[in-house]
Design a protein around this motif. Structure first.
Motif, short mmCIF file in Angstrom:
data_model
loop_
_atom_site.label_atom_id
_atom_site.label_comp_id
_atom_site.label_asym_id
_atom_site.label_seq_id
_atom_site.Cartn_x
_atom_site.Cartn_y
_atom_site.Cartn_z
N ARG A 17 0.33 -1.78 -10.72
CA ARG A 17 -0.39 -2.60 -11.70
C ARG A 17 -0.13 -4.08 -11.47
O ARG A 17 -1.05 -4.91 -11.61
N ALA A 18 1.10 -4.43 -11.13
CA ALA A 18 1.42 -5.84 -10.88
C ALA A 18 0.63 -6.37 -9.69
O ALA A 18 0.06 -7.48 -9.74
N GLY A 19 0.59 -5.61 -8.61
CA GLY A 19 -0.17 -6.03 -7.44
C GLY A 19 -1.66 -6.07 -7.71
O GLY A 19 -2.36 -7.01 -7.29
N ALA A 20 -2.16 -5.07 -8.42
CA ALA A 20 -3.59 -5.01 -8.72
C ALA A 20 -4.03 -6.18 -9.60
O ALA A 20 -5.14 -6.70 -9.45
N ALA A 21 -3.15 -6.60 -10.50
CA ALA A 21 -3.48 -7.73 -11.37
C ALA A 21 -3.66 -9.00 -10.56
O ALA A 21 -4.58 -9.80 -10.81
N THR A 105 -4.85 -0.90 -5.23
CA THR A 105 -3.46 -1.17 -4.88
C THR A 105 -2.70 0.15 -5.01
O THR A 105 -2.77 0.81 -6.05
N SER A 106 -1.99 0.53 -3.95
CA SER A 106 -1.28 1.81 -3.93
C SER A 106 0.20 1.63 -3.64
O SER A 106 0.57 0.82 -2.79
N VAL A 107 1.00 2.40 -4.34
CA VAL A 107 2.45 2.39 -4.14
C VAL A 107 2.94 3.83 -4.16
O VAL A 107 2.65 4.58 -5.10
N ALA A 108 3.67 4.23 -3.13
CA ALA A 108 4.22 5.58 -3.06
C ALA A 108 5.74 5.51 -2.91
O ALA A 108 6.26 4.65 -2.18
N VAL A 121 -4.00 2.04 -8.31
CA VAL A 121 -4.70 1.33 -9.37
C VAL A 121 -5.95 0.66 -8.78
O VAL A 121 -5.85 -0.12 -7.84
N ALA A 122 -7.10 1.01 -9.34
CA ALA A 122 -8.38 0.44 -8.91
C ALA A 122 -8.97 -0.34 -10.08
O ALA A 122 -9.80 0.18 -10.83
N ALA A 124 -11.13 -2.79 -10.48
CA ALA A 124 -12.56 -3.06 -10.54
C ALA A 124 -13.35 -1.84 -10.96
O ALA A 124 -14.50 -1.95 -11.42
N LEU A 125 -12.75 -0.65 -10.83
CA LEU A 125 -13.39 0.60 -11.26
C LEU A 125 -12.85 1.07 -12.61
O LEU A 125 -13.41 1.99 -13.22
N GLY A 126 -11.75 0.47 -13.05
CA GLY A 126 -11.15 0.90 -14.31
C GLY A 126 -10.39 2.20 -14.22
O GLY A 126 -10.19 2.87 -15.23
N ASP A 127 -9.92 2.56 -13.02
CA ASP A 127 -9.23 3.83 -12.83
C ASP A 127 -7.80 3.62 -12.34
O ASP A 127 -7.55 2.79 -11.46
N THR A 128 -6.90 4.42 -12.89
CA THR A 128 -5.51 4.42 -12.48
C THR A 128 -5.08 5.86 -12.22
O THR A 128 -5.21 6.73 -13.11
#
Length: 273
Positions: A17-21, A105-108, A121-122, A124-128
């Motif tokens: 979420r931090a990166g996606a923001a 943005t993906s984190v594993a 976390v996407a 622009a699509l509103g999906d997590t």
């Protein structure tokens, strides 16, 4: 490991979420674009800044863990021992710089080379998407792969980049899917292609290309926890260092695998020539 996996799932989500923001704040702002190894291999300052935000969030909780990341000086391969984090600050950068919404943005989190938790976390699509001890979820709700067993009722998604000198493989992969499946899509974002398998929107996604771990690990774990199957191009269980990637709902796996192997056959013929 369950409690540790739960903590790592929470950190993966917070970091993604931090990166996606950061990435979302620059989206469609006319940001400068650079190229790396080719005309379509692009990067922006948003990629670098988003990765910094992800890494900072991880370091707040797991300061000693290894971090594998696409940008900057992070590791480029997954350690076989111990805990590590695999980060893609913007998967689908070509989409991102074009103003298309299909990026994430993906984190594993991995332990001894195997994924234990992940988040994609996407914004622009509103999906997590989150995967952890509670299974695979989208926006808090449980997801599962499609139960459809007829490939002609399903969509197949070729993924990962076939460069300009490998377009015959790309063509073979697409032709094989067109011959077997109801339709074909290409998203330009491997993590969202894998998420689409996990949520039952498509039947499978595939490539014969050796994929980077940051493009794949989070989504692979999502598919597995959603009840799907993931192998390499030879049909063996997929690992972060495998050749190719074939993810499906399980019921149509052999058809998805055949599409990847059609591309691999072209490559093998050329290597033998």
């Amino acid at each position: 490991m369950t409690e540790d996996a739960r903590v790592r799932a929470d950190v993966a989500l917070a970091a993604a979420r931090a990166g996606a923001a950061v990435a979302e704040s620059r989206f469609r702002t006319g940001i400068d674009v650079e190229t790396k190894d080719g005309k379509t291999d692009v990067v922006t300052q948003a990629d670098r800044d988003a990765q910094t935000a992800v890494v900072d969030a991880i370091r707040d909780e797991f300061d000693a863990d290894a971090i594998v990341g696409e940008e900057d000086d992070e590791l480029k391969s997954v350690p076989e021992e111990g805990p590590a984090w695999v980060v893609d600050p913007i998967d689908g950068t070509n989409n991102y710089v074009s103003g298309m919404r299909f990026w994430a943005t993906s984190v594993a989190a991995v332990v001894d080379g195997e994924p234990v938790a992940a988040a994609t976390v996407a914004p622009a699509l509103g999906d997590t998407y989150v995967v952890g001890p509670e299974g695979a979820r989208r926006n808090g709700d449980a997801i599962a792969v499609s139960e459809e067993a007829d490939p002609e009722r399903l969509v197949a998604v070729p993924t990962i980049w076939w460069d300009f000198d490998r377009r015959d493989e790309y063509a073979a992969a697409c032709t094989a899917a067109v011959e077997r499946f109801g339709d074909v899509r290409r998203f330009g974002c491997a993590q969202l292609a894998l998420a689409s398998v996990a949520e039952g929107a498509v039947g499978g996604t595939y490539t014969n290309v050796a994929a980077n771990p940051w493009d794949t690990i989070a989504g692979v774990q999502l598919v597995r926890e959603a009840g799907g199957r993931v192998t390499d191009v030879y049909g063996d269980r997929w690992r972060h260092d495998s050749r190719g990637l074939v993810a499906s709902n399980g019921a149509v796996h052999e058809d998805v695998l055949a599409a990847a192997q059609a591309a691999e056959a072209v490559r093998s013929d050329e290597d033998a020539a």
